[in-house]
Write a protein that holds these residues in place. Structure first.
Motif, PDB file in Angstrom:
ATOM      1  N   VAL A 219       0.852  -3.098   0.966  1.00  0.00           N
ATOM      2  CA  VAL A 219       2.535  -3.669   0.806  1.00  0.00           C
ATOM      3  C   VAL A 219       3.312  -2.963   0.048  1.00  0.00           C
ATOM      4  O   VAL A 219       3.003  -2.626  -1.149  1.00  0.00           O
ATOM      5  CB  VAL A 219       2.497  -5.099   0.458  1.00  0.00           C
ATOM      6  CG1 VAL A 219       3.838  -5.458   0.656  1.00  0.00           C
ATOM      7  CG2 VAL A 219       1.709  -6.028   1.414  1.00  0.00           C
ATOM      8  N   ASN A 220       4.461  -2.550   0.501  1.00  0.00           N
ATOM      9  CA  ASN A 220       5.662  -1.719  -0.170  1.00  0.00           C
ATOM     10  C   ASN A 220       6.086  -2.478  -1.544  1.00  0.00           C
ATOM     11  O   ASN A 220       6.447  -3.696  -1.391  1.00  0.00           O
ATOM     12  CB  ASN A 220       6.754  -1.422   0.677  1.00  0.00           C
ATOM     13  CG  ASN A 220       7.682  -0.506   0.116  1.00  0.00           C
ATOM     14  OD1 ASN A 220       7.745  -0.230  -1.101  1.00  0.00           O
ATOM     15  ND2 ASN A 220       8.453  -0.082   0.889  1.00  0.00           N
ATOM     16  N   ARG A 221       5.903  -1.929  -2.506  1.00  0.00           N
ATOM     17  CA  ARG A 221       6.046  -2.482  -3.700  1.00  0.00           C
ATOM     18  C   ARG A 221       7.566  -2.946  -4.084  1.00  0.00           C
ATOM     19  O   ARG A 221       7.996  -3.569  -4.803  1.00  0.00           O
ATOM     20  CB  ARG A 221       5.794  -1.569  -5.156  1.00  0.00           C
ATOM     21  CG  ARG A 221       4.387  -1.247  -5.093  1.00  0.00           C
ATOM     22  CD  ARG A 221       3.604  -2.612  -5.349  1.00  0.00           C
ATOM     23  NE  ARG A 221       1.882  -2.418  -5.228  1.00  0.00           N
ATOM     24  CZ  ARG A 221       1.332  -3.362  -5.376  1.00  0.00           C
ATOM     25  NH1 ARG A 221       1.805  -4.684  -5.493  1.00  0.00           N
ATOM     26  NH2 ARG A 221       0.143  -3.027  -5.384  1.00  0.00           N
ATOM     27  N   ASP A 222       8.490  -1.939  -2.975  1.00  0.00           N
ATOM     28  CA  ASP A 222       9.936  -2.397  -3.326  1.00  0.00           C
ATOM     29  C   ASP A 222      10.271  -3.873  -3.017  1.00  0.00           C
ATOM     30  O   ASP A 222      11.270  -4.413  -3.156  1.00  0.00           O
ATOM     31  CB  ASP A 222      10.487  -1.364  -2.072  1.00  0.00           C
ATOM     32  CG  ASP A 222      10.693   0.019  -2.796  1.00  0.00           C
ATOM     33  OD1 ASP A 222      10.409  -0.005  -4.092  1.00  0.00           O
ATOM     34  OD2 ASP A 222      10.763   0.915  -2.136  1.00  0.00           O
ATOM     35  N   TYR A 223       9.560  -4.331  -1.975  1.00  0.00           N
ATOM     36  CA  TYR A 223       9.509  -5.494  -1.544  1.00  0.00           C
ATOM     37  C   TYR A 223       9.394  -6.740  -2.604  1.00  0.00           C
ATOM     38  O   TYR A 223      10.206  -7.705  -2.641  1.00  0.00           O
ATOM     39  CB  TYR A 223       8.493  -6.166  -0.443  1.00  0.00           C
ATOM     40  CG  TYR A 223       8.532  -5.401   0.953  1.00  0.00           C
ATOM     41  CD1 TYR A 223       9.920  -4.467   1.182  1.00  0.00           C
ATOM     42  CD2 TYR A 223       7.787  -5.225   1.820  1.00  0.00           C
ATOM     43  CE1 TYR A 223       9.873  -3.834   2.247  1.00  0.00           C
ATOM     44  CE2 TYR A 223       7.810  -4.443   3.097  1.00  0.00           C
ATOM     45  CZ  TYR A 223       8.974  -3.646   3.239  1.00  0.00           C
ATOM     46  OH  TYR A 223       8.982  -2.862   4.296  1.00  0.00           O
ATOM     47  N   TYR A 224       8.523  -6.446  -3.535  1.00  0.00           N
ATOM     48  CA  TYR A 224       8.108  -7.311  -4.657  1.00  0.00           C
ATOM     49  C   TYR A 224       9.470  -6.987  -5.560  1.00  0.00           C
ATOM     50  O   TYR A 224       9.851  -8.214  -6.253  1.00  0.00           O
ATOM     51  CB  TYR A 224       7.033  -7.028  -5.243  1.00  0.00           C
ATOM     52  CG  TYR A 224       5.747  -7.134  -4.420  1.00  0.00           C
ATOM     53  CD1 TYR A 224       5.508  -8.143  -3.730  1.00  0.00           C
ATOM     54  CD2 TYR A 224       4.663  -6.212  -4.624  1.00  0.00           C
ATOM     55  CE1 TYR A 224       4.439  -8.278  -2.943  1.00  0.00           C
ATOM     56  CE2 TYR A 224       3.634  -6.487  -3.980  1.00  0.00           C
ATOM     57  CZ  TYR A 224       3.242  -7.455  -2.900  1.00  0.00           C
ATOM     58  OH  TYR A 224       2.150  -7.546  -2.227  1.00  0.00           O
ATOM     59  N   GLU A 225       9.824  -5.982  -5.673  1.00  0.00           N
ATOM     60  CA  GLU A 225      10.904  -5.721  -6.646  1.00  0.00           C
ATOM     61  C   GLU A 225      12.373  -6.511  -6.326  1.00  0.00           C
ATOM     62  O   GLU A 225      12.997  -7.264  -7.023  1.00  0.00           O
ATOM     63  CB  GLU A 225      11.149  -4.402  -7.053  1.00  0.00           C
ATOM     64  CG  GLU A 225      10.101  -3.347  -7.422  1.00  0.00           C
ATOM     65  CD  GLU A 225       9.745  -4.119  -8.945  1.00  0.00           C
ATOM     66  OE1 GLU A 225      10.656  -4.573  -9.719  1.00  0.00           O
ATOM     67  OE2 GLU A 225       8.337  -4.154  -9.369  1.00  0.00           O
TER      68      GLU A 225
END
Length: 328
Positions: A219-225
């Motif tokens: 999963v793209n870490r940008d989604y979490y941020e």
């Protein structure tokens, strides 16, 4: 007011007939002719009944070929599968020739179409009971295995601590074939049914866990941020961000788990369960009832294909929002 004329290319009229569907009727009628006109080497029951069935198939295909383009879904189905319908009809005619008519494939090791029809007509009760038992056993094992594999995969993909402890176990125990655990499972569990459920669950859990783990980790870490910036909690990140993004991988694991669990199901039923298609296959082999064996194999193939198709439909429903992102 001037009229607006549409170009002919904008909406072409459908073809008057379905060529392949109409052509597919020919081998079915040829199979009927072979069945009725060529003498059998030995007595074969239900020859006229089988000819009636094949003739009805040929008649239906003729009607679909002539009028299928006006019948909506049924017409689209026949147009798409016309070549396959032709091939099945030709294979049926060839099957009759090489078994009942010429004996090139010796009986009883290669049963005739009439013998197969006899099995489905007179032994359908036992076959249906065996199929229902196999579906129930497979459903229980697949459900528990999918849940366990999904939870393990989510934990490994999200938590480094869980991944640290679970990865060695998954690498060394997971690849072992589930059938290797048969002696131990039948010794530990109180009944052969519960042991079979465990083996099916074990074979399902490994691919589901690995693919879920891979999906969560990718999963793209940008989604979490972005979600954390908006005040999302860790539970929200798992349920609303990580899991939805990993669902395509999860379904790949489910497909792999279903295939492996079906193989384990048949082996478990042949060795320890007192019902099911594997048990029926073993019973037919013991009595040298080869037509019954082929009937069981046919039902197994149909059941496995149907379950995979059902899983495809569920995937398409669940992942409808990812149609433009994930290609399948």
């Amino acid at each position: 007011m001037a009229s607006i004329e549409l170009p002919l290319e904008a909406g072409r009229a459908p073809a008057p007939v379905q060529g392949w569907t109409l052509l597919a009727a020919l081998p079915w009628f040829a199979a009927v002719a072979v069945l009725l006109l060529v003498p059998d080497l030995t007595y074969q029951p239900l020859g006229r009944e089988l000819a009636l069935i094949w003739g009805a198939v040929g008649g239906v295909l003729t009607l679909l070929g002539l009028f299928g383009n006006r019948l909506g879904r049924a017409g689209r189905w026949s147009a798409l599968r016309g070549p396959w319908l032709f091939a099945i009809g030709a294979a049926s005619a060839l099957w009759t020739v090489v078994t009942a008519k010429t004996g090139w494939l010796p009986q009883p090791f290669f049963p005739t179409p009439q013998a197969m029809l006899e099995v489905f007509l007179y032994d359908y009760g036992k076959i249906l009971h065996s199929a229902a038992f196999s579906i129930w056993l497979l459903a229980k094992g697949f459900f528990f295995g999918a849940i366990a594999g999904f939870l393990i995969g989510v934990g490994m993909g999200w938590s480094r601590a869980v991944s640290y402890w679970a990865t060695p176990l998954l690498r060394y125990i997971g690849p072992l074939p589930a059938t290797a655990w048969l002696p131990l499972a039948f010794f530990i569990f109180p009944s052969s049914g519960s042991a079979s459920v465990f083996l099916i669950a074990f074979s399902t859990a490994f691919p589901v866990a690995v693919l879920t783990w891979s999906g969560i980790a990718a999963v793209n870490r940008d989604y979490y941020e972005i979600a954390r910036t908006l005040g999302a909690s860790p539970l929200f990140l798992i349920v609303k961000v990580a899991i939805p993004s990993a669902l395509p991988h999860v379904f790949v694991g489910l497909f792999m788990g279903l295939s492996t669990s079906f193989a384990v199901l048949v082996v478990a039923e042949m060795l320890g369960v007192e019902a099911g298609l594997g048990w029926y296959l073993q019973w037919a082999q013991g009595w040298a009832a080869y037509a019954n064996m082929y009937a069981a194999l046919f039902v197994m193939a149909a059941m496995c294909s149907g379950l995979i198709t059902l899983l495809f439909r569920i995937r398409d429903r669940v992942l409808v929002w990812q149609k433009g992102v994930v290609r399948w």
